[in-house]
Design an enzyme around this catalytic site. Structure first.
Site, PDB file in Angstrom:
ATOM      1  CD  GLU A  44      -2.803   1.088   2.504  1.00 32.31           C
ATOM      2  OE1 GLU A  44      -2.447   0.396   3.481  1.00 32.31           O
ATOM      3  OE2 GLU A  44      -3.849   1.767   2.503  1.00 32.31           O
TER       4      GLU A  44
ATOM      5  CE  LYS B 162      -7.442   1.843   3.294  1.00 29.95           C
ATOM      6  NZ  LYS B 162      -6.107   2.115   3.911  1.00 29.95           N
TER       7      LYS B 162
ATOM      8  CB  CYS C  91      -5.140  -1.306   3.679  1.00 28.51           C
ATOM      9  SG  CYS C  91      -4.437  -1.392   5.359  1.00 28.51           S
TER      10      CYS C  91
END
Lengths: 386, 386
Positions: free
Chosen positions: A121, A198, A235
């Site tokens: 990430e 994300k 994530c």
């Protein structure tokens, strides 16, 4: 716990050291599923890894032969790494050092025949969102289409005939200059296939990302590459099974989960979530975590009553790959840079769907109906009382 | 693997025997999360367990004190057990033997102060659906409201002031005499609070349940008991994260997962799925599996090219409880009857919601919208091609 844990190489190293050989098989079966063979990787790659001080591990996930489809063998990989320079160095100097280091690791992956590779990430920078400082960290942001990181990886993608997933801090210049946490998917032809943002943003511990960017608006895109259908769940989206599910509904065969997470917060959850997603959705997952401790110039507090400090904690690495049947590789080191490679036959996805039937029995109509109800202002939970 | 595995008591027993004390803490932290204390259980219960040859384990899941709410301490439990008599005995004789055995175990749980208890899937009978024989197995079916099993447990519920979840093979006499796989929730006052049916029905291995009953039509009900809000996700529903999610959306604080599953099929998945659900939904889960091998009179085949045989394989027990923070108890034995008890403070559910924010960041509106699209006949998956 986190300090002691930071010194331990891996759970697997302890199991292998102390569990007697005749019981290893059983213990590993319960903890990791079907036994995996190691990939035979080229000596040139192995000596490169040794010289440049990173771990290199490869595993083989086989599938049964089929009558109507040829095997679809691809090599996928995840890279975990420390930042290279102190966070106090100039932005471009830090970034260029990461560019150089990651180019080396990608070169090694290429020697190993990797077809699809994912970086960690926001790999071009320290994970500085703990600081809540807008500067200099927002200076690491760049265009997904035309930024220097995309340019570098386009070259490497063409050179190595490799699909590369590049999670960056994106500056969306066309939409009000806003920041986003975005994975850029670069085809082996060098084209930007697209981007995946994300979807779920944390507000936990030092993960102050909601200060910097909003929930992703790219839905659950799947990218048809020459080496299979891939998707990227960044994530904290790992904690949301419905997020994993929709990538599966759109047909993903491999879902990468580039992450940044620390021991005290999440280490016991790490082996669970990406593996559960592989099982539930009959696809491969590759969970990638940062490694090391990143120290910042200015101190910050964590909203936990403890004194101000300068680091977010130890990123514990432990990147791993899970197959649709729930088998998984051991984790990479908790302390070192590394590449985890898996040679997979993508045919396994449909074979597991046919065996377990999770997709067939998913009852999406039931869940659409119930969620539609939940969204109504006059919804009441379905609670039975005496 | 399954034959060897059947002889091993548990993964935990191996770890405790061979991992050195100074490393135990680290290994257990990675595998089980926060360290749990054992519950101090009464001697009378312990000697009862020893005399009657079942395992009795208790653990404590604490929560932080709060300013505005008193702790909500309850003891929850799951029972795993073998069938008592051969499957060739008359139906009522088999059932009565299970009634007697389970009454003893419930009595022991009562001595330990258990408030909410769940039995294993279709606990009144062998797991005979592998045979595809309608008779005599359908004779084990009974009314959820008025059947002999409900009557027995209503008495025990009142006597012990205990909520009892009773998963049975239900005969729905009001709706065409159909069969269902149903958990009956009996209040500590002896009232039938309601029922919750198995939402997802397997078609895998010898799990020929779709021959007997259909997908459940009771949605995702939550039962408000005197000891917390509970729900029941039966067996194969464990593989469907969206199923777990909707119990959470309706407010469940404890979700039981009464199951019947065998080593060769699912053992490496067992520690993953119910634990992942506890994490994702900030509630407690209690996963309960049968134990032992059940042998049938007539042989049957498994659609795997192997010779006909008379048993489904070894049910590996290993029942366990997970907290919303991902901490879990060790599993019960792989070979013996047992009771796993957890003293929990239900306040932990909201505390973990506040810490991790998984509920707040769930974005249900996004998923309702996407699922609505998926259901349209002209839906196309969101796939980006070069």
């Amino acid at each position: 716990m986190s300090t002691m844990a930071a010194e331990v190489e891996s759970l697997e190293s302890i199991l292998e050291e102390f569990i007697p050989t005749e019981k290893q098989k059983f213990v590993k079966h319960l903890l990791y599923g079907q036994e995996l063979s190691s990939l035979d990787l080229p000596d040139e790659a192995k000596s490169l890894a040794q010289r440049q001080n990173f771990e290199l591990k490869g595993y083989l996930f086989p599938a049964a032969p089929e009558s109507t489809r040829a095997p679809r063998i691809v090599r996928i990989a995840g890279i975990q790494n420390k930042i290279v320079l102190p966070t106090t160095e100039p932005v471009l100097v830090q970034r260029d050092a990461l560019f150089a280091r990651i180019s080396e690791l990608i070169n090694c992956a290429a020697l190993c025949g990797v077809n699809v590779l994912c970086l960690q990430e926001v790999w071009t920078m320290p994970f500085a969102f703990c600081t809540r400082e807008k500067l200099p960290w927002s200076e690491f942001a760049e265009s997904a289409l035309h930024g220097p990181t995309t340019k570098l990886l386009q070259e490497l993608a063409i050179r190595h005939n490799m699909v590369i997933v590049s999670p960056i801090l994106e500056r969306d210049e066309e939409r009000g200059d806003v920041l986003a946490n975005t994975a850029v998917v670069i085809s082996n032809t060098g084209q930007v296939l697209g981007k995946s943002r994300k979807n779920h943003i944390p507000r936990v511990g030092d993960f102050n990302e909601s200060t910097y960017y909003m929930e992703g608006d790219t839905g659950h895109k799947v990218f048809q590459t020459q080496f299979g259908k891939i998707a990227v769940n960044i994530c904290y989206g790992r904690h949301h099974p419905q997020n994993w599910m929709l990538y599966g509904v759109n047909g993903a065969e491999i879902v990468f989960n580039p992450s940044a997470t620390v021991g005290a917060l999440s280490e016991p959850l790490w082996p669970i979530e990406a593996r559960n997603a592989a099982i539930a959705n009959s696809y491969f997952t590759c969970a990638i975590n940062r490694v090391g401790t990143e120290v910042f110039a200015s101190e910050f507090t964590s909203g936990d009553g403890k004194p101000a400090h300068r680091d977010l904690g130890h990123f514990y690495g432990s990147s791993y790959v899970t197959a649709p049947d729930g088998s998984r590789t051991p984790g990479l080191s908790r302390t070192k840079d590394g590449i985890v490679i898996a040679e997979v036959d993508l045919n396994l996805c449909r074979q597991v769907k046919d065996k377990w039937g999770f997709r067939m029995t998913q009852r999406l109509e039931l869940y659409a109906k119930e969620l539609n109800e939940v969204l109504k202002q006059d919804w009441k939970p379905d609670v039975i009382t005496e």
